[in-house]
Design a protein around this motif. Structure first.
Motif: not given
Length: 579
Positions: A182-206
């Protein structure tokens, strides 16, 4: 102990500062205008610190402080640091794509270094296109250079679950479209998925490209996987500043480091890491700047025998770059695949790659697997060729379901991204899980700039049925954090009349990853008939940088560099004694 080849009078910067003439008087007086004196620069290497910090680049937020750490190291080693800001390519914000501007950054860096009194350079980058852009420019300039990676951000978190940037965004967005979030859960994910400076912490292009920079020998050992928020990153930054001063005295240039063997090391490491598909385009471009002929065939050759051993999303199922670093990082991984590496290649340390990784350990065998217990038995990427992609295309089989490695299905064609987006959520869309979605006019010229549109969204109708993947083809790229059965970089692109432009709804498409084949199931005669009827689209640009880009951009299998920046286009003008 530094093996000095240069004397102070041999420094390039001495042409500006040393002569007793009016021109050099002007140079010295203007430096003194900034509050500096001869003791700051006289007889010292001038080190450019090329910084890609900006207010809108979250990957590089900490560079505002790290540049001071680099300068501290330069000063400690007896150099004279000068910060030179360069274009900051913020992957999340630049439209239509940062890929449109990678070559502009490379030109920016090359010309920054050429026109200033610079003896060596620290390149500060990390966000996707900054790594290849910085290295391409510094390689073409030819002065001693060392790369400082931004480092990955910390793990994301939501409701006690570990989140990985990009990968979990796609996953939970599909859940939301299917009505599971739902919308509330989606906003919580937005606020939790990138919580420090730095590049993507998955094995992305960076993380792929910074690992490649280290495998090439262009970073300090272990530098590429240090989390941005870890204090090790501060110390590494100062170490980098100290090392570049010695590199100037040693005249250790990129040409001595970036050999054909070094690029083969980079490809082997990329395969073992579960790399981003974007690695192919960037490595080809970087290699050709270094005068090394690397092609799609080299990637496919290594993919046959180098297994994926980094259990990092999206190829892996659990861990992120923070875990990878604490498990031993890139030195540990390279030590495990050393039988596939040229250990005698030179690095920025002045030592060989073999010397750098000797004794490197792995502390968690589930994060960095033994070679006999890999995530995926072959390398991360596979190169396919056939009548639909005469010059090749790429798929990441390590990040898509095995049942889609061999598939034949009818085409559902979209001529551009907006038309696809307008109908992909329709319950009336005539699509099944057997269909092959096709997006065209999204390549280097067609995008323009080859945007990351290749992970076409799953049709909402299929998501509601529980289908989470299907075969998707395009001449676009996709984010390294993406996953799924996406065939990308189809070359030549549709915008210039490549075979992808000729596909019609209902045509059967066959993809066979084990056979490295892709085919449009129509006769050669029918293909020729459609080609004769094809009409070229109107030009994207009529002026400015876009016009220049359109006139000179090469295709994906050539690395998407500008043709006039190739080494075989002509030598760079030698520096006349006009300073």
């Amino acid at each position: 102990m530094t093996k000095r080849i240069k004397a102070p009078e041999d420094l390039r910067s001495a042409r500006w500062f040393a002569p007793d003439d009016l021109r050099s008087f002007g140079h010295r007086s203007r430096v003194m205008q900034m509050g500096l004196g001869p003791e700051d620069w006289a007889g010292k290497p001038v080190i450019a610190v090329v910084n890609t910090w900006s207010d809108i680049n979250p990957c590089h937020t900490h560079f505002k402080q790290r540049v001071d750490d680099v300068k501290r190291g330069v000063l400690q080693a007896g150099g004279f640091p000068l910060e030179l800001p360069a274009q900051s390519l913020a992957e999340n914000f630049v439209k239509p794509t940062t890929m449109l501007y990678r070559n502009l950054l490379a030109m920016d860096v090359e010309e920054l270094l050429r026109c200033h009194p610079v003896d060596g350079v620290v390149l500060m980058g990390g966000c996707d296109k900054t790594t290849p852009g910085l290295l391409m420019g510094a390689t073409s300039a030819g002065y001693p250079a060392i790369y400082l990676p931004a480092g990955p951000m910390l793990r994301g978190n939501w409701h006690g679950k570990v989140l990985g940037s990009g990968s979990d965004a796609w996953k939970y967005w599909d859940d939301r479209r299917a009505g599971l979030i739902n919308q509330k859960q989606w906003l919580e994910i937005e606020g939790g998925i990138a919580r420090s400076h730095g590049t993507c912490m998955t094995m992305g292009t960076a993380s792929t490209m910074t690992a490649i920079a280290e495998a090439l020998g262009m970073t300090l050992p272990g530098a590429s996987s240090i989390p941005a928020a870890d204090s090790n990153h501060i110390r590494m930054s100062a170490d980098t500043g100290r090392r570049i001063v010695d590199m100037v005295w040693e005249d250790l240039t990129p040409a001595k480091i970036q050999t054909h063997a070094a690029f083969e090391n980079a490809i082997a490491v990329a395969m073992a890491m579960g790399c981003s598909t974007n690695a192919i385009i960037h490595v080809i471009a970087q290699a050709r700047r270094a005068g090394c002929e690397i092609s799609l065939d080299d990637f496919d050759r290594f993919s046959r025998f180098v297994p994926v051993i980094a259990n990092v999303r999206p190829s892996g199922d659990q861990y992120l770059m923070e875990d990878f670093f604490y498990a031993g990082g890139l030195p540990g991984l390279m030590n495990r695949i050393k039988q596939h590496l040229h250990l005698d290649t030179l690095t920025v340390t002045g030592n060989t790659l073999g010397e750098n990784i000797e004794g490197a350990e792995v502390y968690n065998d589930d994060v960095i697997r033994p070679v006999d217990h890999p995530i995926y038995a072959e390398g991360a990427l596979a190169v396919l060729k056939g009548n639909l992609a005469p010059d090749g295309c790429v798929i990441k089989p390590s990040a898509c379901p095995a049942h889609l490695h061999q598939h034949t299905g009818p085409a559902l064609v979209f001529d551009d991204y907006p038309s696809m987006k307008a109908v992909i959520d329709s319950d009336d869309l005539d699509v099944t899980a057997d269909h092959v979605l096709i997006l065209r006019n999204a390549g280097p010229l067609g995008g323009p700039g080859m945007p990351e549109w290749g992970m076409l969204p799953m049709p909402k109708k299929l998501l509601k049925q529980g289908v989470r993947d299907m075969l998707r083809l395009s001449d676009a790229r996709m984010s390294g954090t993406s996953y799924g059965a996406c065939v990308l970089h189809i070359s030549p692109e549709s915008y210039v009349g490549g075979p992808l432009a000729l596909v019609q709804n209902g045509d059967l498409i066959t993809v066979d990853v084990p056979a490295r084949a892709i085919r449009l199931e129509i006769s050669d005669e029918e293909l020729a008939r459609r080609k004769a009827e094809w009409k070229a689209p109107v030009a994207r640009y009529e002026r400015g940088y876009g016009w220049m880009f359109s006139k000179h951009i090469q295709q994906a299998h050539e690395g998407c560099d500008f043709d006039f920046l190739r080494t075989d286009f002509g030598a760079a003008v030698s520096e006349p004694d006009i300073y």
